[in-house]
Design a protein around this motif. Structure first.
Motif, mmCIF file in Angstrom:
data_model
loop_
_atom_site.group_PDB
_atom_site.id
_atom_site.type_symbol
_atom_site.label_atom_id
_atom_site.label_comp_id
_atom_site.label_asym_id
_atom_site.label_seq_id
_atom_site.Cartn_x
_atom_site.Cartn_y
_atom_site.Cartn_z
ATOM 1 N N LYS A 40 78.392 52.573 134.647
ATOM 2 C CA LYS A 40 78.687 51.982 135.837
ATOM 3 C C LYS A 40 79.152 49.913 135.776
ATOM 4 O O LYS A 40 79.471 49.063 135.955
ATOM 5 C CB LYS A 40 78.154 52.346 136.983
ATOM 6 N N GLN A 81 82.097 49.102 134.401
ATOM 7 C CA GLN A 81 83.358 48.988 134.519
ATOM 8 C C GLN A 81 83.847 48.001 135.324
ATOM 9 O O GLN A 81 84.121 47.247 135.788
ATOM 10 C CB GLN A 81 83.320 50.395 135.588
ATOM 11 N N LEU A 82 82.226 47.555 136.070
ATOM 12 C CA LEU A 82 81.727 46.414 136.484
ATOM 13 C C LEU A 82 82.170 45.125 136.113
ATOM 14 O O LEU A 82 82.944 43.737 136.232
ATOM 15 C CB LEU A 82 80.654 45.731 136.984
ATOM 16 N N PRO A 117 75.891 46.345 142.610
ATOM 17 C CA PRO A 117 75.866 48.090 143.489
ATOM 18 C C PRO A 117 75.646 49.115 142.553
ATOM 19 O O PRO A 117 76.338 49.845 142.961
ATOM 20 C CB PRO A 117 77.102 47.754 144.017
ATOM 21 N N VAL A 118 74.663 49.055 141.931
ATOM 22 C CA VAL A 118 74.503 50.869 141.033
ATOM 23 C C VAL A 118 72.660 50.765 141.522
ATOM 24 O O VAL A 118 72.189 50.256 141.016
ATOM 25 C CB VAL A 118 74.320 50.330 139.892
ATOM 26 N N GLN A 151 67.800 54.672 150.890
ATOM 27 C CA GLN A 151 68.698 54.688 150.191
ATOM 28 C C GLN A 151 68.959 56.174 149.799
ATOM 29 O O GLN A 151 69.810 56.638 148.967
ATOM 30 C CB GLN A 151 69.823 53.754 149.648
ATOM 31 N N ASP A 201 77.436 60.505 142.542
ATOM 32 C CA ASP A 201 77.763 59.332 143.152
ATOM 33 C C ASP A 201 76.534 58.346 142.844
ATOM 34 O O ASP A 201 75.139 58.409 143.416
ATOM 35 C CB ASP A 201 77.623 59.336 144.587
ATOM 36 N N LYS A 235 76.114 54.522 143.075
ATOM 37 C CA LYS A 235 76.771 53.510 143.811
ATOM 38 C C LYS A 235 75.766 53.513 144.923
ATOM 39 O O LYS A 235 74.658 53.867 145.588
ATOM 40 C CB LYS A 235 77.385 53.767 145.554
ATOM 41 N N ARG A 236 75.194 51.941 144.995
ATOM 42 C CA ARG A 236 73.483 51.412 145.673
ATOM 43 C C ARG A 236 74.172 50.612 146.695
ATOM 44 O O ARG A 236 74.644 49.052 145.631
ATOM 45 C CB ARG A 236 72.868 51.349 144.442
ATOM 46 N N ASN A 237 73.629 49.980 147.506
ATOM 47 C CA ASN A 237 73.697 48.789 148.354
ATOM 48 C C ASN A 237 72.229 47.731 148.757
ATOM 49 O O ASN A 237 71.483 48.335 148.822
ATOM 50 C CB ASN A 237 74.111 48.836 149.741
#
Length: 573
Positions: A119, A122-123, A157-158, A196, A337, A339-341
């Motif tokens: 990830k 990718q960023l 955001p991971v 989360q 998934d 993803k993390r905010n």
């Protein structure tokens, strides 16, 4: 319930925990330290520096034991730093030991770390972020969210490797399994309960807790080592625990979009975050770890002989060995998934006015700027910071050690030098070290010539030598000093910790003279009273003698009268 807890009886007000806390998330209330949970980043520094072991970590071992007792399927996500935590046991032994404790399956967290690195790659390729700050360390994400909310959008955001691995385990073995993380990290305990990611990891225990559990169960080297060891496809991810480990797992580490930088240790991380915030740094991929030395320097790491260097060597050896052993390679991949905010979690304390700050400073004797020593003994970097903490009920006035020392010394000197009693402090050789004002005045001494002089040159009394030899104290003994024509009561006290003798002398000469005068007056009065008594006795005796003679004569006369009357009565008849 706070993850870091304090044992009240052990807190000694040394303020070492505040000095070590990078965000000052510790309050002192009634002389007892307290974690301010909403401000804490769970770096664990206060745990490692506390000289009284007054801080403990909330344990979830009993929770995990409960899972096992209920015959739940309990899967372990094992941090790869385990090889640096158990000195005399390799990975084969630890896997077997965990199985013996009752765990269903053990796999390294590096499985999830490999997916997290993808990830990050990718960023980097997308180049949409101003800077990319890694989110693998929960303490760093807490630090940014609570103290640098303006940089939240620069956190990758991971999810962390632990959360990624937990999701992957549930994806493969079903959502009803129990997942337990075992590692050196304190903040993982908090991450398990993040809104989360709640429910992904059921419990987190530390290597120290695991070691205590193994000892409790009596699990030794003599166990069955036949269980198959599970590995990871991306074996490089095992290097995550050491500084620069994340960067080494990136395919795009030599990219042109971002300059890769590794930073470990809270203080250095804070400096970098300040630079990003204030200086507008851009185009950096920053691997941040709150622990100095990376995860193998974690606060709950079971440290081995040889320290960081040996821990790092063991981890790198394990990594190299794994690369050669094909049987450890798994081909599993995942599509969970990740993803993390992140959000603004800043809690701002009340900001006092300048007059309020100055009022607090004045109350501890800091009326001018030169009195603000900024020594840091209280744990705060400046006197003003400490004053602000006092205003927000996080610190107490008496935490200023220079002020308290100055006050104590001034009070002690005031008491000693205003007492009417003479006080001497003697060393082990009975030489005078100190003499208060009363001692100088009573015995007509000059302070400049006193220091180092033998007490026997001033006072001739054998009790001083007796006390230093016998270590037995003498209290309120009356003594007459012919040289000074003085009567005193003196106490001679041996102080073993300093190996000194303290002499306290009270001049009672006037009282003694008054007593003697009164005694003489009483003697004179007694003598006078005795003379009066003797005189009165003589008078009484003389009176008695006279009374005796007249009584006899009266008796004779009356007897004669009686006979005469009786005779006359007889004639009448």
């Amino acid at each position: 319930m706070s993850i870091i807890q304090f044992k009240e009886a052990n807190c000694k007000n040394c303020y070492k925990c505040i000095r070590s806390c990078p965000v000052k998330a510790i309050a002192f209330i009634n002389d007892q330290a307290r974690i301010v949970e909403e401000d804490c980043m769970l770096c664990g520094n206060c745990l490692t520096v506390c000289p009284q072991n007054a801080k403990i970590v909330k344990s979830e071992v009993d929770t995990v034991k409960g899972f096992i007792r209920k015959k739940e399927k309990v899967y372990v996500s094992l941090a790869p730093s385990f090889v640096s935590a158990f000195e005399n046991a390799d990975e084969v032994w630890l896997y077997a030991a965990l199985k013996k404790l009752g765990f269903t399956y053990i796999e390294e967290t590096a499985v999830g770390a490999a997916q997290v690195s993808k990830k990050y790659d990718q960023l980097i390729k997308e180049k949409k972020m101003k800077n990319i700050i890694t989110s693998a360390c929960p303490s760093i994400t807490l630090l940014v969210q609570k103290y640098y909310p303006e940089l939240v959008d620069q956190l990758a955001p991971v999810v962390s490797p632990m959360i990624a691995h937990g999701k992957m385990l549930r994806e493969m073995y079903g959502p009803r399994i129990k997942v337990v993380f075992i590692g050196p990290c304190l903040s993982k305990k908090d991450e398990c309960n993040d809104l989360q990611t709640r429910g992904v990891i059921d419990a987190a225990i530390t290597f120290e807790e695991l070691d205590a559990w193994l000892l409790e169960e009596g699990i030794t080297d003599d166990i069955d080592l036949t269980d198959e060891i599970k590995g990871v496809r991306e074996l490089r991810a095992r290097i995550y625990p050491v500084p620069g480990g994340i960067i080494k797992t990136l395919e795009s580490r030599n990219n042109k979009n971002y300059q890769c930088l590794s930073v470990d240790g809270v203080e250095r991380c804070i400096k970098i975050l300040d630079s990003i915030k204030n200086d507008g740094l851009e185009n950096y991929f920053i691997e941040m770890n709150s622990c100095s030395g990376g995860c193998i320097g974690g606060p709950c790491m079971k440290h081995i002989k040889g320290g960081f260097l040996e821990a790092r060597r063991r981890l790198l050896t394990y990594l190299k060995r794994g690369l050669k052993e094909e049987k450890l390679v798994s081909t599993r991949d995942s599509k969970v998934d990740l993803k993390r905010n992140f959000f603004d979690m800043q809690k701002k304390g009340a900001v006092p006015s300048e007059s309020a700050i100055q009022g607090i400073l004045n109350s501890i004797g800091k009326f001018t700027a030169d009195k603000e020593l900024n020594c840091g003994a209280c744990g705060y970097s400046s006197c003003r910071d400490k004053a602000i903490a006092v205003y927000n009920n996080r610190a107490q006035l008496h935490m200023c050690l220079p002020y308290m020392r100055e006050r104590a010394e001034s009070m002690s000197n005031l008491i000693i030098n205003t007492t009417p009693n003479a006080i001497f402090a003697l060393n082990e050789k009975l030489c005078i070290q100190e003499a208060n004002y009363s001692a100088q005045k009573i015995f007509g001494l000059n302070k400049s010539s006193l220091e180092g002089k033998s007490i026997f040159e001033v006072l001739e009394c054998g009790d001083f030598q007796f006390v230093i030899d016998s270590k037995k104290n003498i209290y309120d003994e009356k003594y007459y000093y012919e040289k000074y024509d003085m009567t005193v009561t003196q106490s001679i006290i041996y102080v073993p910790d300093q190996n000194i003798v303290v002499v306290v002398i009270k001049d009672i000469t006037d009282e003694e003279r008054q007593i003697q005068k009164m005694h003489k007056i009483r003697e004179e009065n007694v003598e006078l009273a005795q003379k009066v008594i003797e005189k009165q006795m003589r008078v009484a005796q003389e009176i008695a003698s006279l009374l005796g003679e007249t009584t006899a004569e009266t008796k004779v006369a009356l007897t004669k009268l009686k006979k005469s009357i009786m005779s006359e009565m007889g004639d009448v008849k």
